[in-house]
Design an enzyme around this catalytic site. Structure first.
Site, short mmCIF file in Angstrom:
data_model
loop_
_atom_site.label_atom_id
_atom_site.label_comp_id
_atom_site.label_asym_id
_atom_site.label_seq_id
_atom_site.Cartn_x
_atom_site.Cartn_y
_atom_site.Cartn_z
N ASP A 13 -28.69 5.16 -37.08
CA ASP A 13 -29.68 4.08 -37.03
C ASP A 13 -30.97 4.63 -37.63
O ASP A 13 -31.11 5.85 -37.83
CB ASP A 13 -29.90 3.66 -35.57
CG ASP A 13 -30.88 2.49 -35.43
OD1 ASP A 13 -30.59 1.43 -36.01
OD2 ASP A 13 -31.92 2.64 -34.78
N SER A 14 -31.93 3.74 -37.87
CA SER A 14 -33.22 4.21 -38.37
C SER A 14 -33.97 5.00 -37.31
O SER A 14 -34.88 5.76 -37.63
CB SER A 14 -34.07 3.02 -38.83
OG SER A 14 -34.33 2.16 -37.74
N TYR A 45 -36.65 0.84 -41.28
CA TYR A 45 -35.95 0.49 -42.52
C TYR A 45 -36.24 -0.95 -42.94
O TYR A 45 -36.00 -1.32 -44.08
CB TYR A 45 -34.44 0.66 -42.32
CG TYR A 45 -33.92 2.04 -42.66
CD1 TYR A 45 -34.66 3.19 -42.36
CD2 TYR A 45 -32.69 2.21 -43.28
CE1 TYR A 45 -34.19 4.45 -42.66
CE2 TYR A 45 -32.20 3.48 -43.59
CZ TYR A 45 -32.96 4.59 -43.29
OH TYR A 45 -32.48 5.84 -43.60
N GLY A 46 -36.75 -1.73 -42.02
CA GLY A 46 -36.94 -3.15 -42.28
C GLY A 46 -37.93 -3.48 -43.37
O GLY A 46 -37.91 -4.57 -43.93
N CYS A 76 -27.52 -0.15 -37.33
CA CYS A 76 -28.78 -0.69 -37.86
C CYS A 76 -28.46 -1.95 -38.65
O CYS A 76 -27.64 -1.91 -39.58
CB CYS A 76 -29.46 0.35 -38.74
SG CYS A 76 -30.94 -0.24 -39.60
N ASN A 77 -29.10 -3.05 -38.31
CA ASN A 77 -28.87 -4.31 -39.01
C ASN A 77 -29.37 -4.28 -40.45
O ASN A 77 -28.75 -4.85 -41.34
CB ASN A 77 -29.53 -5.45 -38.24
CG ASN A 77 -28.82 -5.78 -36.95
OD1 ASN A 77 -28.00 -6.69 -36.90
ND2 ASN A 77 -29.13 -5.05 -35.90
N GLU A 156 -40.15 1.93 -31.17
CA GLU A 156 -39.82 3.34 -31.42
C GLU A 156 -40.81 4.28 -30.76
O GLU A 156 -40.45 5.37 -30.32
CB GLU A 156 -39.81 3.59 -32.95
CG GLU A 156 -39.33 4.96 -33.35
CD GLU A 156 -37.82 5.12 -33.32
OE1 GLU A 156 -37.35 6.28 -33.31
OE2 GLU A 156 -37.11 4.10 -33.31
N CYS A 185 -31.65 -6.82 -34.62
CA CYS A 185 -32.14 -5.45 -34.79
C CYS A 185 -31.87 -4.75 -33.48
O CYS A 185 -32.28 -5.25 -32.41
CB CYS A 185 -33.63 -5.43 -35.13
SG CYS A 185 -34.35 -3.75 -35.15
N THR A 186 -31.18 -3.63 -33.52
CA THR A 186 -30.82 -2.96 -32.26
C THR A 186 -32.05 -2.47 -31.50
O THR A 186 -32.00 -2.32 -30.28
CB THR A 186 -29.84 -1.80 -32.50
OG1 THR A 186 -30.33 -0.96 -33.56
CG2 THR A 186 -28.46 -2.32 -32.87
N HIS A 187 -33.15 -2.24 -32.20
CA HIS A 187 -34.39 -1.88 -31.49
C HIS A 187 -34.79 -2.98 -30.50
O HIS A 187 -35.29 -2.71 -29.41
CB HIS A 187 -35.53 -1.66 -32.48
CG HIS A 187 -35.56 -0.31 -33.11
ND1 HIS A 187 -34.68 0.08 -34.09
CD2 HIS A 187 -36.38 0.76 -32.90
CE1 HIS A 187 -34.95 1.33 -34.46
NE2 HIS A 187 -35.98 1.76 -33.76
#
Length: 271
Positions: A13-14, A45-46, A76-77, A156, A185-187
């Site tokens: 993931d990012s 990354y978005g 990561c989407n 994050e 978004c997994t975040h």
């Protein structure tokens, strides 16, 4: 490369978002050995270009492949929506490749929905990946998409220290009159409780972790790669990062994984 049920599952993931997918894997497949890579140096990354996302993602996937992983989970989407085709092509018939979008968009949960909202990073929303995939399986749905560029970085670095409720409210005010919300978004999974409170429990939030991990477990079983009896040496979850990690990242890892974890020194020159 020879793989077996004892080979690890690689997750990347990012940053911190993918640890909730990793935790779900540990919950439902407790004998699996996990190697996690968070590209903390380059998150989020978005807001990156498609070329950047594709180039970095293939390097991370190759790193996990060299660690002899039997499967790679793209958690990561932004990466899935911009680089899944490249990663699948590179590792075709070598190892299993999973992502956090395909199991969701074809899930029967959408059959009872009429109007859904999708909130994600700029890269994910601009790719239109979700919209095209969902419409393919469920053409009846009315879909509203919004990009929420501030959230991933805030999460994050520890959203609990920031007045994030006003930011959430600002974004979700653009997603009214929906019956289902997809956190693309997994975040954002760290904010599920706050988002649910905003809607007073009247909007269904899709349980992404469970749906994705059910798919992973099924395919591991189908390929005789599910680890039933663990080896003593593969009980730890290993975390790699591309830069020093935030205290919040480390705290969340310990909350979700306890003491059976191993932080590797950041790979500062990875890219």
């Amino acid at each position: 490369m020879r793989i077996s049920p004892y080979s690890p599952i690689g997750i990347f993931d990012s940053g911190i978002g993918g640890i909730l997918i990793a935790k779900e894997i540990k919950t439902y497949m407790p004998n699996e050995w996990i190697i996690y890579f968070g590209d903390t140096k380059n998150m989020p990354y978005g807001n990156k270009s498609k070329d950047f996302i594709r180039n970095n993602s293939i390097k991370i996937a190759s790193f996990l492949y060299k660690k002899k992983c039997k499967a790679i989970v793209i958690a990561c989407n932004s990466i899935t929506s911009n680089a899944l085709d490249l990663i699948k092509k590179e590792f075709y018939k070598k190892i299993l490749i999973f992502n956090v979008i395909d199991p969701i968009v074809k899930n029967k949960i959408f059959l009872s929905s009429k109007r859904i909202g999708i909130m994600g990073t700029t890269a994910t929303i601009h790719s239109n990946f979700y919209h095209k995939k969902i419409k393919k399986y469920f053409p009846h749905l009315d879909i509203i998409q919004i990009s929420t560029p501030l959230l991933a970085t805030i999460i994050e670095n520890g959203f609990e220290k920031i007045k994030i409720n006003s930011i959430i409210k600002y974004y979700l005010n653009h997603l009214q009159s929906i019956d289902t919300l997809l956190l693309a978004c997994t975040h954002y999974l760290f904010l599920k409780k706050k988002i649910n409170n905003f809607y007073h429990g009247k909007v269904r939030l899709i349980d992404i972790q469970k749906i994705v991990v059910q798919e992973i477990k099924k395919k591991l079983c189908d390929n005789n790669l599910l680890c039933i009896h663990p080896k003593k040496w593969n009980n730890n979850t290993i975390f790699y990062t591309s830069s020093s990690i935030s205290p919040f990242f480390k705290e969340q890892v310990r909350i979700h994984f306890g003491e059976k974890i191993l932080f590797k020194k950041p790979i500062l020159n990875f890219f």
